[in-house]
Enzyme design. Structure first.
Site, PDB file in Angstrom:
ATOM      1  N   ARG A 172       0.830  -1.199   0.000  1.00  0.00           N
ATOM      2  CA  ARG A 172       0.000   0.000   0.000  1.00  0.00           C
ATOM      3  C   ARG A 172       0.872   1.260   0.000  1.00  0.00           C
ATOM      4  O   ARG A 172       0.535   2.265  -0.627  1.00  0.00           O
ATOM      5  CB  ARG A 172      -0.939   0.019   1.205  1.00  0.00           C
ATOM      6  CG  ARG A 172      -1.869   1.230   1.210  1.00  0.00           C
ATOM      7  CD  ARG A 172      -2.963   1.138   2.243  1.00  0.00           C
ATOM      8  NE  ARG A 172      -2.434   1.015   3.596  1.00  0.00           N
ATOM      9  CZ  ARG A 172      -3.195   1.022   4.695  1.00  0.00           C
ATOM     10  NH1 ARG A 172      -4.512   1.138   4.593  1.00  0.00           N
ATOM     11  NH2 ARG A 172      -2.652   0.894   5.883  1.00  0.00           N
TER      12      ARG A 172
ATOM     13  N   LYS B  34      -3.027   5.774   1.711  1.00  0.00           N
ATOM     14  CA  LYS B  34      -2.827   6.400   3.019  1.00  0.00           C
ATOM     15  C   LYS B  34      -1.982   7.659   2.823  1.00  0.00           C
ATOM     16  O   LYS B  34      -0.748   7.636   2.924  1.00  0.00           O
ATOM     17  CB  LYS B  34      -2.158   5.421   3.975  1.00  0.00           C
ATOM     18  CG  LYS B  34      -2.493   5.696   5.430  1.00  0.00           C
ATOM     19  CD  LYS B  34      -2.279   4.464   6.276  1.00  0.00           C
ATOM     20  CE  LYS B  34      -2.799   4.690   7.702  1.00  0.00           C
ATOM     21  NZ  LYS B  34      -2.647   3.493   8.537  1.00  0.00           N
TER      22      LYS B  34
END
Length: 217
Positions: free
Chosen positions: A63, A165
């Site tokens: 991620r 994120k």
């Protein structure tokens, strides 16, 4: 902490291990003006035998890579990042609490460091990994929590940045804490899904199947 610098001319430099310290940034640093920043969060624990364990670090690395690329920050080898995380945890092992309720928090951060105003893909960046001992995620400990499902904001819209994120990731969390909720349940209202979880009409969460892949190139 560990820092690694990138420049368009030289690529990624060598990781540098240094004492925890303040960052010195130029006022025009592009990460401060244009939100070119992403981060991750994972934990190192001790098991019943006292051995140190990281929980799915390759998932965080994947991620982190995707978040960086989404922001046009330079890409990196995810497997090398996992190795770097593991080496730093070994160095900081003495800070890992001896009980399962506590852990060593590991925070990778990636910021653009161009010292100029102007909207363009960054030509330099800094990757930083910090650590620190922490307790339970919520101050209430390991008790059930209350969730809020706001409908006046959307973060996980298709083709948006809800899956990454990045700076501003926790904005809604800050908005709902004064309402005595611990965490928002962000839904895409048309398909009733949240971060890969399916939400039924009876508000039951259905968990997705976990991948065991550990290769992140």
């Amino acid at each position: 902490m560990v820092t690694v610098d990138f420049t368009k001319k030289d690529g990624w430099g060598k990781p540098a291990l240094k004492p925890f310290e303040h960052l010195k940034l130029h006022p025009f640093t592009s990460a401060l003006h244009y939100g070119l920043q992403c981060f991750e969060g994972l934990k190192a624990y001790r098991n019943a035998k006292g051995e140190v364990r990281l929980f799915r670090p390759w998932c965080n690395a994947l991620r982190f890579k995707k978040s960086s690329v989404r922001l046009t920050l330079p890409d990196f080898d995810g497997n090398e990042l996992v190795k770097l995380l593991a080496e730093l945890v070994k160095i900081e092992e003495r800070w890992i609490p001896p009980t399962s309720e506590y852990s060593l928090y590991v925070r990778p951060l990636h910021i653009a460091t161009d010292e100029t105003l102007g909207v363009s893909p960054p030509t330099s960046s800094k990757l930083i990994i910090m650590t620190g001992p922490v307790g339970p995620y919520y101050s209430s400990g390991f008790k059930p929590i209350s969730l809020s499902s706001p409908t006046d904001t959307i973060r996980s819209a298709p083709l948006g940045t809800g899956a990454y994120k990045i700076g501003g990731y926790y904005l809604t969390y800050e908005e709902i804490t004064h309402q005595r909720y611990w965490q928002p349940l962000k839904l895409h209202l048309s398909i009733n899904k949240c971060y890969g979880y399916t939400v039924t009409k009876s508000w039951r969460l259905v968990l997705p199947t976990s991948s065991s892949s550990s290769e992140i190139n």
